[in-house]
Write a protein that holds these residues in place. Structure first.
Motif, PDB file in Angstrom:
ATOM      1  N   MET A  85      -1.511  37.098  -9.305  1.00 16.33           N
ATOM      2  CA  MET A  85      -0.438  37.180  -8.329  1.00 16.33           C
ATOM      3  C   MET A  85       0.795  37.858  -8.910  1.00 16.33           C
ATOM      4  O   MET A  85       1.415  38.682  -8.257  1.00 16.33           O
ATOM      5  CB  MET A  85      -0.119  35.758  -7.830  1.00 16.33           C
ATOM      6  N   THR A  86       1.144  37.488 -10.123  1.00 11.68           N
ATOM      7  CA  THR A  86       2.311  38.062 -10.772  1.00 11.68           C
ATOM      8  C   THR A  86       2.105  39.554 -11.027  1.00 11.68           C
ATOM      9  O   THR A  86       3.026  40.354 -10.833  1.00 11.68           O
ATOM     10  CB  THR A  86       2.585  37.341 -12.110  1.00 11.68           C
ATOM     11  N   LYS A  87       0.902  39.928 -11.431  1.00 10.00           N
ATOM     12  CA  LYS A  87       0.617  41.337 -11.693  1.00 10.00           C
ATOM     13  C   LYS A  87       0.737  42.160 -10.409  1.00 10.00           C
ATOM     14  O   LYS A  87       1.269  43.272 -10.417  1.00 10.00           O
ATOM     15  CB  LYS A  87      -0.793  41.462 -12.287  1.00 10.00           C
ATOM     16  N   THR A  88       0.266  41.631  -9.286  1.00 14.92           N
ATOM     17  CA  THR A  88       0.362  42.320  -7.992  1.00 14.92           C
ATOM     18  C   THR A  88       1.815  42.460  -7.571  1.00 14.92           C
ATOM     19  O   THR A  88       2.237  43.521  -7.084  1.00 14.92           O
ATOM     20  CB  THR A  88      -0.425  41.548  -6.913  1.00 14.92           C
ATOM     21  N   LEU A  89       2.593  41.420  -7.755  1.00 18.27           N
ATOM     22  CA  LEU A  89       4.001  41.453  -7.397  1.00 18.27           C
ATOM     23  C   LEU A  89       4.762  42.472  -8.251  1.00 18.27           C
ATOM     24  O   LEU A  89       5.571  43.240  -7.725  1.00 18.27           O
ATOM     25  CB  LEU A  89       4.612  40.058  -7.545  1.00 18.27           C
ATOM     26  N   ILE A  90       4.499  42.523  -9.532  1.00 17.31           N
ATOM     27  CA  ILE A  90       5.166  43.476 -10.415  1.00 17.31           C
ATOM     28  C   ILE A  90       4.774  44.901 -10.039  1.00 17.31           C
ATOM     29  O   ILE A  90       5.621  45.808  -9.993  1.00 17.31           O
ATOM     30  CB  ILE A  90       4.823  43.170 -11.884  1.00 17.31           C
ATOM     31  N   THR A  91       3.507  45.121  -9.729  1.00 16.66           N
ATOM     32  CA  THR A  91       3.048  46.450  -9.339  1.00 16.66           C
ATOM     33  C   THR A  91       3.708  46.892  -8.042  1.00 16.66           C
ATOM     34  O   THR A  91       4.129  48.046  -7.898  1.00 16.66           O
ATOM     35  CB  THR A  91       1.514  46.451  -9.172  1.00 16.66           C
ATOM     36  N   THR A  92       3.836  45.986  -7.089  1.00  7.48           N
ATOM     37  CA  THR A  92       4.469  46.311  -5.810  1.00  7.48           C
ATOM     38  C   THR A  92       5.944  46.649  -6.003  1.00  7.48           C
ATOM     39  O   THR A  92       6.440  47.641  -5.453  1.00  7.48           O
ATOM     40  CB  THR A  92       4.321  45.132  -4.826  1.00  7.48           C
ATOM     41  N   VAL A  93       6.661  45.866  -6.765  1.00  7.40           N
ATOM     42  CA  VAL A  93       8.087  46.105  -7.015  1.00  7.40           C
ATOM     43  C   VAL A  93       8.270  47.425  -7.762  1.00  7.40           C
ATOM     44  O   VAL A  93       9.173  48.214  -7.444  1.00  7.40           O
ATOM     45  CB  VAL A  93       8.707  44.928  -7.802  1.00  7.40           C
ATOM     46  N   LEU A  94       7.415  47.701  -8.720  1.00  5.80           N
ATOM     47  CA  LEU A  94       7.491  48.951  -9.471  1.00  5.80           C
ATOM     48  C   LEU A  94       7.238  50.154  -8.566  1.00  5.80           C
ATOM     49  O   LEU A  94       7.956  51.153  -8.630  1.00  5.80           O
ATOM     50  CB  LEU A  94       6.494  48.928 -10.628  1.00  5.80           C
ATOM     51  N   ALA A  95       6.246  50.063  -7.696  1.00  7.87           N
ATOM     52  CA  ALA A  95       5.934  51.164  -6.777  1.00  7.87           C
ATOM     53  C   ALA A  95       7.083  51.403  -5.797  1.00  7.87           C
ATOM     54  O   ALA A  95       7.455  52.551  -5.524  1.00  7.87           O
ATOM     55  CB  ALA A  95       4.645  50.870  -6.023  1.00  7.87           C
ATOM     56  N   LEU A  96       7.660  50.338  -5.269  1.00  6.93           N
ATOM     57  CA  LEU A  96       8.793  50.487  -4.355  1.00  6.93           C
ATOM     58  C   LEU A  96      10.006  51.067  -5.072  1.00  6.93           C
ATOM     59  O   LEU A  96      10.721  51.908  -4.526  1.00  6.93           O
ATOM     60  CB  LEU A  96       9.145  49.149  -3.713  1.00  6.93           C
TER      61      LEU A  96
END
Length: 90
Positions: A1-12
């Motif tokens: 979950m944390t990895k997905t959240l970090i990836t999403t924030v980084l992409a945005l």
């Protein structure tokens, strides 16, 4: 979950920090360099880079249009009348 959240924030974050895909300097609108809003409008309508005229009638290439009013076709000093929507002058 944390990895997905970090990836999403980084992409945005990268998406917001990137420069827009259009360059206002490559468009000319009504004889002047296009503003960023004008360039975005042209890009949104699928217009290629170059010189354009934007007015109430739409968007047209600058080399095909004139920014002046068309010459008057009214005859001067003649008596004219219409017959079946055809202009006749004496």
């Amino acid at each position: 979950m944390t990895k997905t959240l970090i990836t999403t924030v980084l992409a945005l974050g990268l998406g917001l920090l990137s420069t827009p895909s259009f360059a206002a300097g490559s468009y000319t609108v009504n004889g002047h360099a296009a503003s960023p809003a004008e360039a975005q409008h042209l890009v949104a309508n699928g217009v290629q880079q170059g010189a354009w005229v934007v007015n109430g009638y739409g968007i047209a290439p600058a080399e095909r249009t004139s920014l002046t009013a068309p010459a008057s076709t009214e005859p001067r000093g003649q008596k004219c009348y219409y017959v079946l929507d055809v202009l006749l002058c004496d």
